[in-house]
Design a protein around this motif. Structure first.
Motif, mmCIF file in Angstrom:
data_model
loop_
_atom_site.group_PDB
_atom_site.id
_atom_site.type_symbol
_atom_site.label_atom_id
_atom_site.label_comp_id
_atom_site.label_asym_id
_atom_site.label_seq_id
_atom_site.Cartn_x
_atom_site.Cartn_y
_atom_site.Cartn_z
ATOM 1 N N SER B 71 22.832 13.934 29.633
ATOM 2 C CA SER B 71 22.096 15.022 30.263
ATOM 3 C C SER B 71 23.061 15.785 31.149
ATOM 4 O O SER B 71 23.825 15.178 31.911
ATOM 5 C CB SER B 71 20.929 14.467 31.085
ATOM 6 N N THR B 72 23.080 17.105 30.997
ATOM 7 C CA THR B 72 23.970 17.932 31.823
ATOM 8 C C THR B 72 23.174 19.057 32.456
ATOM 9 O O THR B 72 22.135 19.464 31.915
ATOM 10 C CB THR B 72 25.107 18.547 30.979
ATOM 11 N N THR B 78 20.932 16.012 25.645
ATOM 12 C CA THR B 78 21.440 16.172 24.285
ATOM 13 C C THR B 78 21.292 14.841 23.554
ATOM 14 O O THR B 78 21.675 13.789 24.084
ATOM 15 C CB THR B 78 22.914 16.612 24.293
ATOM 16 N N TRP B 79 20.727 14.911 22.366
ATOM 17 C CA TRP B 79 20.432 13.701 21.591
ATOM 18 C C TRP B 79 21.731 13.032 21.140
ATOM 19 O O TRP B 79 22.672 13.689 20.700
ATOM 20 C CB TRP B 79 19.572 14.067 20.380
ATOM 21 N N VAL B 80 21.747 11.707 21.231
ATOM 22 C CA VAL B 80 22.917 10.922 20.840
ATOM 23 C C VAL B 80 22.497 10.006 19.694
ATOM 24 O O VAL B 80 21.471 9.334 19.783
ATOM 25 C CB VAL B 80 23.424 10.088 22.041
ATOM 26 N N PRO B 81 23.272 9.995 18.592
ATOM 27 C CA PRO B 81 22.826 9.277 17.394
ATOM 28 C C PRO B 81 22.918 7.754 17.481
ATOM 29 O O PRO B 81 23.685 7.206 18.277
ATOM 30 C CB PRO B 81 23.753 9.804 16.293
ATOM 31 N N LEU B 82 22.157 7.081 16.655
ATOM 32 C CA LEU B 82 22.190 5.639 16.354
ATOM 33 C C LEU B 82 21.682 4.753 17.481
ATOM 34 O O LEU B 82 21.878 3.543 17.455
ATOM 35 C CB LEU B 82 23.608 5.147 15.968
ATOM 36 N N THR B 239 27.365 19.162 22.036
ATOM 37 C CA THR B 239 28.300 18.320 21.300
ATOM 38 C C THR B 239 27.615 17.842 20.021
ATOM 39 O O THR B 239 26.446 17.454 20.031
ATOM 40 C CB THR B 239 28.709 17.122 22.171
ATOM 41 N N SER B 240 28.339 17.874 18.923
ATOM 42 C CA SER B 240 27.738 17.552 17.629
ATOM 43 C C SER B 240 27.714 16.050 17.395
ATOM 44 O O SER B 240 28.494 15.289 17.987
ATOM 45 C CB SER B 240 28.515 18.238 16.512
ATOM 46 N N ALA B 241 26.851 15.628 16.480
ATOM 47 C CA ALA B 241 26.780 14.207 16.118
ATOM 48 C C ALA B 241 28.140 13.684 15.640
ATOM 49 O O ALA B 241 28.558 12.593 16.057
ATOM 50 C CB ALA B 241 25.694 13.997 15.067
ATOM 51 N N PRO B 242 28.870 14.413 14.789
ATOM 52 C CA PRO B 242 30.184 13.894 14.383
ATOM 53 C C PRO B 242 31.141 13.699 15.564
ATOM 54 O O PRO B 242 31.957 12.768 15.549
ATOM 55 C CB PRO B 242 30.727 14.962 13.424
ATOM 56 N N ALA B 243 31.051 14.558 16.570
ATOM 57 C CA ALA B 243 31.958 14.415 17.718
ATOM 58 C C ALA B 243 31.621 13.160 18.522
ATOM 59 O O ALA B 243 32.508 12.387 18.903
ATOM 60 C CB ALA B 243 31.896 15.661 18.605
ATOM 61 N N PHE B 244 30.327 12.938 18.776
ATOM 62 C CA PHE B 244 29.937 11.702 19.478
ATOM 63 C C PHE B 244 30.381 10.478 18.680
ATOM 64 O O PHE B 244 30.939 9.519 19.220
ATOM 65 C CB PHE B 244 28.406 11.640 19.653
ATOM 66 N N LEU B 245 30.111 10.502 17.387
ATOM 67 C CA LEU B 245 30.381 9.326 16.556
ATOM 68 C C LEU B 245 31.880 9.103 16.384
ATOM 69 O O LEU B 245 32.352 7.955 16.427
ATOM 70 C CB LEU B 245 29.696 9.491 15.190
ATOM 71 N N ALA B 246 32.642 10.165 16.184
ATOM 72 C CA ALA B 246 34.096 10.007 16.032
ATOM 73 C C ALA B 246 34.703 9.437 17.305
ATOM 74 O O ALA B 246 35.557 8.533 17.252
ATOM 75 C CB ALA B 246 34.735 11.344 15.674
ATOM 76 N N ALA B 247 34.259 9.939 18.460
ATOM 77 C CA ALA B 247 34.827 9.462 19.728
ATOM 78 C C ALA B 247 34.498 7.982 19.949
ATOM 79 O O ALA B 247 35.348 7.189 20.360
ATOM 80 C CB ALA B 247 34.302 10.311 20.882
#
Lengths: 320, 724
Positions: B71-72, B78-82, B239-247
Motif C-alpha cells: 500500500s502506498t 496494489t495486489w500481490v500475486p500468489l 508494479t506488475s505481477a512479473p516484476a513482483f514475482l521476478a524480484a
C-alpha cells in the motif's frame, strides 16, 4: 511449445519417406506450436524442396512453395487471386507464407487457439464453445453443432471461385483434386478439415484458363483497413458478352467453414444483363441456406452487399 | 522543432528496455493464469512441471514466494500475486514457473494442473447495473452524486420541465486494454546493496515504494531502472505481477530472474479500462442555451473496487455553462480483470457520451454543432467560482473550422462515388495538473550539463523536453544537455501520469538551474577562485566579471572540479485556490462509410489545442497525433470482449483490434500557444491525454452526418451501420 526434432529433407522423396509435420513458411505452424495447439514431435522443413515456379502460359500453375508475395506481384496472375493475396495478412507474412501452406492454414477461432478451452477441432468430443459463445467471426454456412469455425484463407476463396485444382503427392503416387472438393465441412468430425491423406504433400496449384478468370476480382470486408481476417469476402468472375453475363463464378469467404461457392448466385447471373438489378437479384440468392448465430446474423446482409459491391467494381472498372 | 533525442537509439534497436537486460546465470519465469473467473484453487499439481527439464522452481498459493501486502500513498493498495487461493477473475496470476530457459519455463508452465472450486461469477455489465453501488467519494472528498440548481429551482426535473428542447439518450463504451507494445516484464538482480529491478514503469519512485513493501525491505535496498518504456498509457503505474514475482524469485533462487507476460496474458494479468454506461439528458431553449444537464454514469470495476472510471464529474461539470446540473457515478463490481488509469481516464469515455449528446441536441435544434458549443462556453466549472486561468476554446473552434473546411459541411453529409462522407466535431478538455518534482542539474568540466529526474518517457517526449528546458534555463544550446530519466537513483520527479510531466519537471528544472548557477557564481567568486573580489554574473553558459569571462567548464577546470550539482524542487502551490486550470481543444474529423458494405473509415482529422506553451512542436505534435489515433481506435476498433465465463474472447493483437497505418489518414495538429504562467513558471500544460478526449465523439458524430445513423456505443462496427 514442446521440444521437437527438426530435419530438412532435400528431395520430395525424402520428405515423403519421413514421418512428421511439414514446415513451409511457418506462419501457421510455429504460431500454433507456441500456443501448444500443435505439438509435433518431428518437424520437416520442406523449404529446400524444388516446389517452385509461377507459370501463366496456360492458366496459372504455381509451385506449392511459392510465397504469397511473389505470386501476388507476378504479372499475369488472375486479378481475383492477386487481390486476395494482397489483401491477406501483412507484407511480412506474405513474404514468408507459401501458397500450399496458405490453403492448409488453420482457423482463427478463438477457442481452437486456446488450449484452456474445449474445441472439437483440436480435441474431438470436447465440445464447441463457439456455438453459444463469441461467434461474430464464425460461419453461417457449412457449420454443424460440433463446429462453426470459418476457414481463414482469402486466396482459397478466389481459387475455389476460379475452379482451381491442386496436385498432391504421397508415397502412393500423385493425384489431382479440385480445390472445391478438397475441403471438408465439419459435420461430426471437425478435426478432419480436408482430404489430405497422411504423409501427403501439396506440390502445385493450377487454375485453368477460362474466359471469366481474367475478368475477376476479390472484395474483402473487415473491421480495419489492413492486416485483418475477413468478416466477409467475395470472389467474383464474369464472362460478359455484349452486356450480357454468359458465365459467372462467385465464392464467399469469412462466412463458411470452407471456401464457399455460391452456385445459386452464379445461376441467377447467367444470361442476365450486367447491372445493379441483376446483381441484387443474384445476391439475394446467396443466403438461402444460411444458418445464423447470435453474434453473426448481420453476415447475411453483409454477404449480399459484398457480392453486389464486388460485381459492381468488376463491371464498372477500376476500384474506389 | 527538435527531433526526439532518444529516437536514434530506438530506431536502431540500441535502446535497452527492461527485458533487454541480461545477466550471467539469469533464469526465466513464466506465469500461470487462472482459467475460471471466480472461486478457490483447491489444488495445483506441479509434479510434472517440477520434473520438466531445466525447471528451478514452481511457485503457487500453496508454495508461494515471500511477498507482503503493498500500500502506498500515491496508488493505495496494489495486489500481490500468489498470496492466497482466491480467484477473482479469469486470467489472474496464480503460479510462476522458473527455469533455465524461457522455453523450458513456458513448457513447464503448461504442465501445471489446477483444480478449482468454481463459484458463480458476475461478468455482465448489463446484469450488474441493477445492483450498482455508489462510487466512493473522489480524492478531494466530493460525493459521487451532486446537484447544482439555479436559484428558485427545486429539482433537476423541474429544470428539464422548463426546457423547451430536451434530448435524452444512453451511451456505452467498451472495456479496453492499454495493449502497449512492450508487455509487462522485469529483470531482477540481487546484490549486496539489495535488488535492482529493470522494468518499464511510469515513475521509478513508485516502483521502489511498491517493491520495497512487497519484498519487506527498506526502499534504500531497491533500485528501479527503466530508461526506456515501450508504452505505458496508465497501465504501468502500478508494479506488475512479473516484476513482483521476478524480484521475489530472484531472491529465493539467488540468481537473476527475467519474467515477461505473453501477449495474451497482458489482457488479463494487468489492468485495463472499465466498461461504461452513461445516461445523458440535456435541456435547452430554442436558441441553444443550455438550461439543465444530467449525466448519470456507471462503470465496471474489479471485485476489490480498486478503481473508478469517472465519466460524469470530469466532463459534464467542466464543459458547458449551465444553471442546473445533476451528476452521479456508480460502480458495477465484476469478476473481470482489474481496471486502472488509461489515457484520459474518465474524460475519454465521458466525452464520447457528452459530446455525442451535444451533437444530438444540435440536430434537435437544427443548429450547427460548433455554434451550439460556442453559445454555451463556460468560464468556470459549473457551480465553482474559480475561473479558468487561460481558455481559448472558442478560438480553437474558429481556427479549426477554417482549417478543416467546416463551412462545406451540410447536415445531410455528402457522397463521393460509393462512399457516404460526413464531418463531425467535438470539444476536448483535460485538467492541467502538476505533481511535486525534483530535478538534479550537474554542470560538468567539459562544458556540458546533465539533467536528471526519476520519472519516465514512455514515448511522450519528456527526455527531449528536459534537454530543451535545461538548455534554456542554463542559457546554453540544448545539445550540450544530457537528459536522464528512469532511475530511482535520480531525484523523484517527472512521473508519466496525468499529463503532468512537462509542467512538473520543467518547473523543477528552472529552479535547479537557478540554484546551480547561484552555486557556480558562489564558487567563482570564492577566495582563491578566478573571480574573487569582483561582481559576477552568468550568461550563455559563461561566468562574467571584471571584464572577462570563463565558460562554466573552464571555471570548473580552473577550480580542479569535475562537476557541480544542484537539485531543484517544485510542487503545486496555492494557484488552485485562485483559478481552474485545463487544456482545451476542438477536434474535427471526416468519416467515409461505404454505401454497400458499410465500413467506416476516417479520411481526415484535425485537432486544434489550447494547451499553454508548447515546448517542442515536433514531439508535442506526435503526442497529440498518437492521442487522436487512440480516439479513432476507441471509436471504430477497440473492445475487449468478455464471455459470460469471464474469459476474454479476443486476447491477442489479431482479435483485439487497434488501427493499422491504413486506417489512419494524415493528421493535422495545430496549437494556439498561449503560455499559462498562472499554472506554472514555464507556462506549459498537459498534452499527453487531451488528444484522445474528443476524438471518439467526433467520429461518431461524423458517422451520423454521413449516414443518418446515430450509434450510441463504441466501437462502432459494420453491423451498426447495416440497414436492410
Amino acid at each position: 511449445m514442446r521440444p521437437f526434432e527438426l530435419t530438412a529433407p532435400a528431395t520430395v522423396d525424402a520428405a515423403l519417406a519421413t514421418p512428421g509435420t511439414f514446415l513451409a513458411g511457418g506462419t501457421t505452424l510455429v504460431d500454433l506450436m507456441k500456443l501448444n495447439v500443435l505439438t509435433p514431435q518431428h518437424v520437416l522443413d520442406i523449404n529446400e524442396l524444388p516446389l517452385r515456379g509461377i507459370d501463366t502460359s496456360a492458366g496459372l500453375r504455381v509451385g506449392a512453395l511459392e510465397r504469397m508475395a511473389d505470386i501476388a506481384a507476378h504479372p499475369g496472375v488472375y486479378p481475383a487471386i492477386s487481390r486476395a493475396l494482397l489483401l491477406s495478412a501483412s507484407q511480412q507474412l506474405r513474404n514468408m507464407a507459401s501458397i500450399g501452406g496458405n490453403l492448409l492454414q488453420r482457423t482463427r477461432c478463438t477457442y481452437f487457439r486456446d488450449v484452456a478451452m474445449p474445441c472439437n477441432k483440436r480435441e474431438p468430443g470436447s465440445g464447441c464453445p463457439a456455438v453459444n459463445g463469441a461467434n461474430r467471426m464464425h460461419a453461417i454456412f457449412g457449420a454443424s453443432e460440433h463446429c462453426v469455425a470459418t476457414h481463414a484463407s482469402d486466396v482459397a476463396v478466389a481459387l475455389v471461385a476460379l475452379d482451381a485444382e491442386i496436385r498432391l503427392v504421397s508415397e502412393d503416387g500423385e493425384r489431382v483434386v479440385a480445390l472445391r472438393d478438397f475441403y471438408r465441412q465439419p459435420g461430426d468430425t471437425p478435426d478432419v478439415e480436408n482430404d489430405l491423406r497422411p504423409g501427403e504433400l501439396i506440390t502445385e496449384v493450377h487454375v485453368p484458363r477460362k474466359d471469366w478468370a481474367a475478368h475477376s476480382t476479390y472484395v474483402k470486408v473487415r473491421d480495419r483497413q489492413s492486416y485483418e481476417f475477413a468478416l466477409c469476402s467475395a470472389a467474383v468472375a464474369l464472362d460478359v458478352q455484349d452486356g450480357r453475363i454468359v458465365d459467372a463464378r462467385v465464392a464467399a469467404g469469412g462466412v463458411a467453414t470452407v471456401p464457399w461457392r455460391l452456385p445459386a448466385v452464379e445461376e441467377s447471373l447467367r444470361g442476365k444483363p450486367v447491372g445493379l438489378a441483376s446483381f441484387e437479384e443474384a445476391a439475394s440468392k446467396a443466403v438461402d441456406t444460411a444458418e445464423l448465430l447470435a453474434g453473426n446474423a448481420f453476415k447475411a446482409s453483409l454477404l449480399k452487399r459484398t457480392i453486389v459491391r464486388a460485381l459492381l467494381e468488376l463491371t464498372e472498372g477500376g476500384l474506389r | 522543432m527538435t527531433s526526439r533525442v532518444d529516437a536514434p537509439l530506438k530506431v536502431t534497436g540500441q535502446a535497452r528496455y527492461g527485458a533487454d537486460h541480461n545477466f550471467p546465470g539469469m533464469a526465466y519465469g513464466y506465469l500461470v493464469l487462472s482459467t475460471i473467473a471466480r472461486g478457490r484453487i483447491v489444488a495445483m499439481d506441479v509434479t510434472a512441471a517440477k520434473s520438466a527439464p531445466g525447471v528451478l522452481g514452481v511457485y503457487s498459493p500453496f508454495d508461494p514466494l515471500e511477498l507482503h501486502a503493498v500500500s502506498t500513498p500515491m496508488l493505495g493498495e496494489t495486489w500481490v500475486p500468489l498470496q492466497d487461493d482466491q480467484v477473482a477473475y479469469y486470467g489472474q496470476a496464480i503460479g510462476f514457473v522458473v527455469a533455465e530457459t524461457f522455453e523450458q519455463a513456458r513448457d513447464a508452465a503448461m504442465l501445471v494442473e489446477v483444480s478449482y472450486q468454481a463459484l458463480p461469477a458476475a461478468t455482465s455489465m448489463a446484469d450488474g447495473m441493477a445492483t450498482a453501488e455508489d462510487a466512493p467519494p473522489s480524492r478531494d472528498g466530493s460525493p459521487s452524486s451532486l446537484e447544482i440548481l439555479a436559484p428558485g429551482v427545486e429539482s433537476i426535473d423541474e429544470a428539464f420541465a422548463a426546457s423547451p428542447v430536451v434530448v435524452e439518450a444512453t451511451y456505452s463504451t467498451a472495456p479496453q486494454n492499454h495493449a502497449a507494445m512492450e508487455p509487462h516484464s522485469a529483470v531482477a538482480v540481487w546484490g549486496d546493496g539489495g535488488v535492482t529491478v529493470y522494468s518499464g514503469n511510469q515513475g521509478a519512485m513508485l516502483q521502489v515504494m511498491e517493491l520495497a513493501a512487497a519484498l519487506g525491505v527498506g526502499p534504500e535496498r531497491v533500485h528501479a531502472v527503466n530508461p526506456f518504456v515501450g508504452g505505458a498509457f496508465g497501465g504501468k503505474g502500478r508494479t506488475s505481477a512479473p516484476a513482483f514475482l521476478a524480484a521475489a524469485a530472484a531472491r529465493a533462487l539467488g540468481r537473476p530472474v527475467k519474467a515477461a507476460l505473453a501477449r495474451e496474458q497482458v489482457f488479463t494479468a494487468t489492468a485495463g479500462r472499465a466498461a461504461t454506461v452513461q445516461k445523458l439528458t440535456l435541456g435547452a431553449d430554442h436558441q441553444g442555451t443550455l438550461i439543465a444537464m444530467r449525466h448519470d454514469s456507471w462503470c465496471s470495476t474489479a471485485m476489490d473496487r480498486s478503481f473508478v472510471e469517472p465519466t460524469s464529474h470530469g466532463t459534464s461539470r467542466e464543459y458547458y455553462a449551465t444553471q442546473n446540473l445533476a451528476l452521479s457515478q456508480k460502480i458495477v463490481p465484476l469478476n473481470l480483470p482489474p481496471t486502472t488509469f488509461m489515457r484520459a481516464p474518465g474524460e475519454a469515455p465521458g466525452s464520447f457520451a457528452l459530446e455525442s449528446a451535444i451533437d444530438e441536441l444540435a440536430v434537435a435544434l437544427n443548429m450547427d454543432p460548433i455554434e451550439l458549443r460556442l453559445r454555451n462556453n463556460a468560464t468556470a466549472p459549473v457551480g465553482k467560482d474559480l475561473q479558468w486561468s487561460s481558455k481559448h476554446l472558442d478560438e480553437c473552434f474558429h481556427v479549426g473550422a477554417a482549417r478543416f473546411g467546416w463551412a462545406q459541411r451540410t447536415p445531410q453529409g455528402r457522397t463521393d462515388g460509393d462512399w457516404l462522407v460526413g464531418m463531425g466535431v467535438a470539444s476536448a478538455l483535460f485538467p492541467a495538473l502538476r505533481f511535486p518534482a525534483s530535478v538534479e542539474i550537474t554542470l560538468r568540466a567539459d562544458d556540458t550539463a546533465v539533467v536528471s529526474t526519476g520519472g519516465s518517457d514512455p514515448g511522450t517526449g519528456l527526455l527531449t523536453v528536459l534537454s530543451l528546458v535545461g538548455g534554456e534555463s542554463l542559457d546554453i544550446a540544448a545539445d550540450r544537455v544530457t537528459p536522464r530519466l528512469g532511475d530511482s537513483a535520480y531525484p523523484p520527479g517527472g512521473m508519466s501520469a496525468g499529463s503532468t510531466a512537462t509542467a512538473s519537471a520543467s518547473t523543477a528544472v528552472m529552479i535547479a538551474a537557478t540554484q546551480v548557477i547561484d552555486d557556480l557564481l558562489g564558487l567563482a567568486s570564492a577566495p582563491d577562485a578566478p573571480f574573487h573580489g569582483v561582481e559576477v554574473s552568468y550568461e550563455g553558459g559563461r561566468v562574467l566579471g571584471g571584464g572577462r569571462s570563463l565558460s562554466f567548464g573552464e571555471l570548473l577546470r580552473a577550480l580542479d572540479r569535475e562537476s557541480l550539482s544542484a537539485t531543484g524542487s517544485s510542487a503545486p502551490g496555492d494557484e488552485y485556490t485562485k483559478h481552474s486550470f485545463s487544456s482545451f481543444g476542438a477536434q474535427f474529423c471526416e468519416v467515409r462509410v461505404h454505401r454497400w458494405t458499410r465500413e467506416a473509415r476516417v479520411s481526415r482529422m484535425l485537432g486544434v489545442f489550447d494547451a499553454g506553451r508548447i515546448i517542442n512542436e515536433k514531439t508535442a505534435r506526435s503526442q497529440i497525433a498518437g492521442g487522436m489515433i487512440w480516439g479513432v481506435s476507441a471509436a471504430l476498433h477497440e473492445a475487449l470482449e468478455f464471455e459470460a465465463g469471464g474469459r476474454p474472447a479476443n486476447a491477442d493483437l489479431a482479435g483485439y483490434l487497434v488501427p493499422v497505418n491504413a486506417d489512419i489518414p494524415d493528421i493535422d495538429v495545430h496549437f494556439l500557444r498561449y503560455p499559462d504562467t498562472l499554472h506554472n513558471a514555464v507556462g506549459a500544460k498537459g498534452i499527453g491525454e487531451i488528444g484522445t478526449v474528443g476524438m471518439a465523439a467526433a467520429v461518431a458524430n461524423a458517422v451520423y452526418n454521413a449516414t443518418g445513423i446515430r450509434v450510441r456505443h463504441i466501437p462502432i462496427t459494420i453491423e451498426d451501420l447495416l440497414i436492410d
